[in-house]
Scaffold this motif. Sequence first.
Motif, PDB file in Angstrom:
ATOM      1  N   UNK B  35      -1.520   4.551   7.687  1.00  0.00           N
ATOM      2  CA  UNK B  35      -0.629   5.283   7.867  1.00  0.00           C
ATOM      3  C   UNK B  35       1.049   4.808   7.851  1.00  0.00           C
ATOM      4  N   UNK B  36       1.208   3.506   7.951  1.00  0.00           N
ATOM      5  CA  UNK B  36       2.547   3.158   7.889  1.00  0.00           C
ATOM      6  C   UNK B  36       2.882   3.359   6.493  1.00  0.00           C
ATOM      7  N   UNK B  37       4.208   3.567   6.004  1.00  0.00           N
ATOM      8  CA  UNK B  37       4.674   3.671   4.811  1.00  0.00           C
ATOM      9  C   UNK B  37       4.896   2.358   4.209  1.00  0.00           C
ATOM     10  N   UNK B  38       5.186   2.379   2.871  1.00  0.00           N
ATOM     11  CA  UNK B  38       5.299   1.137   2.339  1.00  0.00           C
ATOM     12  C   UNK B  38       6.162   0.225   2.990  1.00  0.00           C
ATOM     13  N   UNK B  39       7.300   0.483   3.369  1.00  0.00           N
ATOM     14  CA  UNK B  39       8.435  -0.046   4.347  1.00  0.00           C
ATOM     15  C   UNK B  39       7.911  -0.697   5.581  1.00  0.00           C
ATOM     16  N   UNK B  41       4.750  -0.900   6.417  1.00  0.00           N
ATOM     17  CA  UNK B  41       3.555  -1.798   6.231  1.00  0.00           C
ATOM     18  C   UNK B  41       4.264  -3.278   5.944  1.00  0.00           C
ATOM     19  N   UNK B 163      10.510   7.311   4.600  1.00  0.00           N
ATOM     20  CA  UNK B 163       9.334   8.049   3.904  1.00  0.00           C
ATOM     21  C   UNK B 163       8.439   9.171   4.354  1.00  0.00           C
TER      22      UNK B 163
END
Lengths: 162, 431
Positions: B35-39, B41, B163
């Motif tokens: 569930x974390x966005x790319x950033x 993560x 995001x």
Amino acid sequence: MTKLNAFEVFQLLPKTNCKKCGESGCMAFAVKLLGRQIELEKCTPLFEEKAYEKQLKKLQELLTPLSEALETGIILEEEKCIGCGNCLIVCPVNVAENPESSAGIGVAPEKEENVIYVVKDGKAKIIDLTKCRRYADTEKLSYAQCRVCEIYCFTEAIKILI
Amino acid sequence: MALGQVERIVCPHCSLLCDDVFCVINDGKIVSTYNACMRGDAFLKLVNSPNRLTNPLILEEGRLKPAHLSEALDVACNLLSRAKKPLLYGWGSVSYEAQEVGIQLAEKLEGVIDSTSSICHGISLRLIEEISREEFKCPTLEEVGDMADLVVYWGSNPADSHSRHLSRYTVFPRGKVRITGRLEREVVVVDVIKTRSAKGINLFLQIEPEKDLNLIKALIEYLSGKELPENVGGIMKKDIIDFGKMMKKAQFGTIFFGLGILQQENFKENIEGLIKLVKHPNLKGQFSLMPMIGHSNMLGFNLAAKKMAGVPYGYGIDFSKNPPEKTTVTEALINGDCDAALIIGANPFASFPQKLVEKLQNIPLIVIDTQMNLTVKKASVAIPATITGVETEGTMIRMDMQTKKLRKFLDSPSENCLPDKEILQNLLQKI
């Protein structure tokens, strides 16, 4: 949106309705091509007759992306995905399977096998596509027209081709 | 499927502080996130990064050399005590508790303390308070998700900065009032280019650069029933009317504005205009403004500084004056009387304009950070820290002023890495 349609494909076929492919006509062949239930090679005149050379090339170009798409005509390009999670919150099936998502909350790891979309490692992933509303009708070759995940994907990582 | 150890955490990366992020942990390391966005993560995975600062470093003969923690703390202490007016800068991603100790340290040192907010949305909050002459208030993100039928992103690009803003909080969730979620909302993006946030929305207005004020004025005129010109800052009359109609119709609208509004010559007028717009008497709905704050705990510093020294949002504190005065990092560096700097949780060498970097280059730097970065490379002494919300607990303030408790779920990567608060307390005691 790069949506393929059967008529576009039909226009590039020989349109002779020769039935060599085993279908009732070129239009039926086009529909099955898009449903990926028949291969282009079954249309032998297209490959044998020089006159169709240009059409064949165009057809192959047109159909290449489709070969990469999954059963519902969907392509998810992970490298474009930014993990915003729009798809998994907007998808009606995902929310039905994981009611917490109606409040915007993502999918917990233990529930990931129940849903279509999860965001893992910062990227959206398709887990169980058979749950997709578009999937149910693929046998009948009439796709349910749900494409919310494609519409709301920020980065065009999700494309639905048919 | 056996996942092993799974922790539900609050993501400490940006000021959305998403609380539905899961980390799968194996062998003391984060192996994957959910569930974390790319950033988010990428930020969480910095825990195991090869770039992680795990050893204190001291500048000797022009090179940074590994040292003992006590040694590094001593050097830092000496540099700070010797300085007439040290600058303590950063604070955007450390806990509220550490920020409080930081302010105490600055007071003891009679130095200057400031955060990233004075070059960011701290200014917006201050202007909103100054212009509207009341305390800044905004709905919570959850309230926006429950009730908003108009969400505007003005000069902000949430797809690339926050995001999950739309999916976690404001647009896609099925709210208590907007029970079908997206279908009951209108989403408008105003920006100078068509960003990724402008996809799948109801209205995109491409404004010419620096013309935001003209659009704000045109909207106010429309709401007041006046005739509009054919084209305002590159936007057709028809589109402005559409936007105006949406505003008139809306019962609950929020304008999330970004640095696009702020980084202009007439930023004050922009904010003033936006306040006038959301308070327009012809709007029947409830409207609010919210800046898209970036750093996870930038607001924390503002609140701590407000509480401890009474300075407004977007200001730091100059303890060299009696009584302490408000100041900013830019002011302090341009005046040039800061003769040492402690940088914590910021990378000014990567983000400051050249003029300010040059000023920093000429004074001894004590850098407290978790990663090897450009600023650490220029340090006189570097002290490794643990990551707040991962290896240290702490409190952070979300962009809508809500308090979030972050907890510790991993051990420190090395005995040399201490929580920010402990490092600062250590310095406070020694000086």
